[in-house]
Design a protein around this motif. Structure first.
Motif, mmCIF file in Angstrom:
data_model
loop_
_atom_site.group_PDB
_atom_site.id
_atom_site.type_symbol
_atom_site.label_atom_id
_atom_site.label_comp_id
_atom_site.label_asym_id
_atom_site.label_seq_id
_atom_site.Cartn_x
_atom_site.Cartn_y
_atom_site.Cartn_z
ATOM 1 N N HIS A 75 -61.078 30.031 -25.359
ATOM 2 C CA HIS A 75 -60.346 31.231 -24.960
ATOM 3 C C HIS A 75 -61.180 32.103 -24.022
ATOM 4 O O HIS A 75 -60.637 32.791 -23.156
ATOM 5 C CB HIS A 75 -59.939 32.034 -26.193
ATOM 6 C CG HIS A 75 -59.031 33.187 -25.889
ATOM 7 N ND1 HIS A 75 -57.670 33.039 -25.781
ATOM 8 C CD2 HIS A 75 -59.287 34.481 -25.646
ATOM 9 C CE1 HIS A 75 -57.126 34.209 -25.490
ATOM 10 N NE2 HIS A 75 -58.102 35.100 -25.406
ATOM 11 N N PRO A 131 -58.292 32.052 -20.911
ATOM 12 C CA PRO A 131 -57.620 33.010 -21.796
ATOM 13 C C PRO A 131 -56.146 32.723 -22.050
ATOM 14 O O PRO A 131 -55.549 33.327 -22.918
ATOM 15 C CB PRO A 131 -57.793 34.337 -21.045
ATOM 16 C CG PRO A 131 -58.019 33.953 -19.628
ATOM 17 C CD PRO A 131 -58.754 32.647 -19.666
ATOM 18 N N HIS A 132 -55.542 31.779 -21.319
ATOM 19 C CA HIS A 132 -54.137 31.462 -21.560
ATOM 20 C C HIS A 132 -53.997 30.208 -22.414
ATOM 21 O O HIS A 132 -53.079 29.419 -22.239
ATOM 22 C CB HIS A 132 -53.395 31.301 -20.235
ATOM 23 C CG HIS A 132 -53.392 32.561 -19.419
ATOM 24 N ND1 HIS A 132 -52.719 33.700 -19.816
ATOM 25 C CD2 HIS A 132 -53.998 32.878 -18.258
ATOM 26 C CE1 HIS A 132 -52.907 34.655 -18.926
ATOM 27 N NE2 HIS A 132 -53.670 34.191 -17.974
ATOM 28 N N CYS A 133 -54.929 30.058 -23.343
ATOM 29 C CA CYS A 133 -54.885 28.931 -24.273
ATOM 30 C C CYS A 133 -54.546 29.431 -25.671
ATOM 31 O O CYS A 133 -54.863 30.561 -26.042
ATOM 32 C CB CYS A 133 -56.230 28.208 -24.308
ATOM 33 S SG CYS A 133 -56.662 27.383 -22.760
ATOM 34 N N CYS A 134 -53.910 28.579 -26.461
ATOM 35 C CA CYS A 134 -53.568 28.914 -27.841
ATOM 36 C C CYS A 134 -54.828 29.172 -28.648
ATOM 37 O O CYS A 134 -55.805 28.413 -28.570
ATOM 38 C CB CYS A 134 -52.766 27.769 -28.466
ATOM 39 S SG CYS A 134 -52.410 27.980 -30.224
ATOM 40 N N GLU A 135 -54.816 30.243 -29.451
ATOM 41 C CA GLU A 135 -55.971 30.619 -30.260
ATOM 42 C C GLU A 135 -56.304 29.605 -31.344
ATOM 43 O O GLU A 135 -57.426 29.549 -31.813
ATOM 44 C CB GLU A 135 -55.721 31.974 -30.923
ATOM 45 C CG GLU A 135 -55.948 33.153 -30.030
ATOM 46 C CD GLU A 135 -57.396 33.348 -29.649
ATOM 47 O OE1 GLU A 135 -58.283 33.039 -30.465
ATOM 48 O OE2 GLU A 135 -57.647 33.799 -28.530
ATOM 49 N N CYS A 188 -49.334 29.050 -29.351
ATOM 50 C CA CYS A 188 -48.259 28.213 -28.832
ATOM 51 C C CYS A 188 -47.137 28.151 -29.871
ATOM 52 O O CYS A 188 -47.325 28.550 -31.035
ATOM 53 C CB CYS A 188 -48.773 26.806 -28.526
ATOM 54 S SG CYS A 188 -49.298 25.842 -29.972
ATOM 55 N N HIS A 201 -45.500 32.857 -23.426
ATOM 56 C CA HIS A 201 -46.141 32.827 -24.734
ATOM 57 C C HIS A 201 -47.486 33.558 -24.663
ATOM 58 O O HIS A 201 -48.124 33.600 -23.615
ATOM 59 C CB HIS A 201 -46.372 31.382 -25.205
ATOM 60 C CG HIS A 201 -45.128 30.682 -25.637
ATOM 61 N ND1 HIS A 201 -44.121 30.338 -24.764
ATOM 62 C CD2 HIS A 201 -44.725 30.253 -26.868
ATOM 63 C CE1 HIS A 201 -43.156 29.718 -25.426
ATOM 64 N NE2 HIS A 201 -43.496 29.667 -26.704
ATOM 65 N N GLU A 202 -47.908 34.100 -25.808
ATOM 66 C CA GLU A 202 -49.219 34.727 -25.896
ATOM 67 C C GLU A 202 -49.842 34.423 -27.250
ATOM 68 O O GLU A 202 -49.143 34.233 -28.236
ATOM 69 C CB GLU A 202 -49.129 36.243 -25.704
ATOM 70 C CG GLU A 202 -48.190 36.911 -26.694
ATOM 71 C CD GLU A 202 -48.156 38.418 -26.549
ATOM 72 O OE1 GLU A 202 -49.192 39.002 -26.204
ATOM 73 O OE2 GLU A 202 -47.096 39.004 -26.789
ATOM 74 N N ALA A 244 -45.477 29.468 -20.181
ATOM 75 C CA ALA A 244 -45.105 30.768 -19.646
ATOM 76 C C ALA A 244 -44.291 31.549 -20.681
ATOM 77 O O ALA A 244 -43.413 30.997 -21.346
ATOM 78 C CB ALA A 244 -44.285 30.592 -18.373
ATOM 79 N N ASP A 274 -52.900 24.717 -23.535
ATOM 80 C CA ASP A 274 -52.360 25.706 -22.615
ATOM 81 C C ASP A 274 -51.116 26.368 -23.202
ATOM 82 O O ASP A 274 -50.275 25.700 -23.827
ATOM 83 C CB ASP A 274 -51.976 25.055 -21.282
ATOM 84 C CG ASP A 274 -53.193 24.631 -20.481
ATOM 85 O OD1 ASP A 274 -54.291 25.145 -20.767
ATOM 86 O OD2 ASP A 274 -53.033 23.795 -19.582
ATOM 87 N N LEU A 275 -51.012 27.677 -22.997
ATOM 88 C CA LEU A 275 -49.825 28.393 -23.443
ATOM 89 C C LEU A 275 -48.741 28.311 -22.381
ATOM 90 O O LEU A 275 -48.998 28.596 -21.207
ATOM 91 C CB LEU A 275 -50.160 29.861 -23.709
ATOM 92 C CG LEU A 275 -50.980 30.157 -24.966
ATOM 93 C CD1 LEU A 275 -51.333 31.638 -25.015
ATOM 94 C CD2 LEU A 275 -50.207 29.760 -26.216
#
Length: 229
Positions: free
Chosen positions: A11, A15-19, A33, A29-30, A27, A24-25
């Motif tokens: 992350h 930073p646009h990856c699932c915690e 996933c 999503h935050e 579009a 990848d997340l």
């Protein structure tokens, strides 16, 4: 387990990856996933009277409703998320999980009777050191969805207490029984939703509830996670 350990590092650079899984997340999503969000263990307690969280307080304090969003267990994805927002400055995770809680609370008829959300306070010195109160962030997330105001000064923690983590029910209650008091604002007749991160024995939320009820409020409880045994 490996993905959970790698996720904070992933992350940092992506930073646009699932915690949780690091993928990848998509579009829109935050934080999580779709698959990892769906995998978090919902309790659905907000839909049922006499649920296990309500039962904690039976005979101890006259609350109106009580719920928790997720089941909590050691070494779970939820534990990792809670650890990050409590100790790793990931305020965004707390607010995100608060919003997920808010969506669920909108399904509850009793949520429409709530006048304000009250986060369980930290001792001021501890909050200053951490930089924020995670319960207040959860409350803010709920408020973003429900539109309910947050009263951060309705409840005050007037003395420092040791961590509750390794204490049993009696020890936890002795640790917090006289710690909280209502703030200097009108609470008479208001229905308040008390929020916190994890509920185990309920000692902290019970002590908070007593303080708010003594000020004339009615109290319901919503915690992010229920640590069942």
């Amino acid at each position: 387990m490996l993905s959970g350990l790698l996720s904070p590092l992933v992350h940092l650079f992506f930073p646009h990856c699932c915690e949780v899984c690091g993928n990848d997340l998509p579009a829109g999503h935050e934080i999580l996933c779709f698959r990892c969000r769906q995998a978090l263990p919902l309790t659905r307690f907000h839909l049922y009277a006499g649920n296990p969280v309500e039962n904690i307080f039976t005979g101890r304090v006259p609350i109106q409703q009580a719920t928790a969003t997720y089941y909590y267990s050691q070494s779970s994805a939820l534990q990792q998320l809670i650890h990050r927002f409590k100790y790793k400055q990931r305020k965004d995770i707390a607010t995100y999980l608060g919003r997920q809680t808010g969506y669920l609370l909108q399904e509850s008829p009793w949520m429409t009777t709530i006048d304000a959300i009250v986060p369980v306070p930290l001792f001021p010195a501890r909050e200053k050191k951490r930089g924020y109160n995670q319960a207040a962030l959860l409350a803010d997330g709920i408020a973003q969805i429900t539109g309910t105001p947050v009263y951060t000064r309705a409840l005050l923690r007037q003395q420092y207490t040791d961590t509750q983590t390794r204490k049993g029910r009696t020890g936890r209650w002795a640790n917090v029984a006289t710690v909280f008091r209502a703030g200097n604002m009108p609470l008479q007749g208001k229905h308040l939703l008390l929020t916190d991160d994890v509920i185990t024995t309920g000692a902290t939320t019970e002590a908070c509830s007593h303080a708010l009820i003594a000020a004339g409020a009615r109290v319901s409880i919503c915690c992010l996670a229920f640590a069942y045994h």
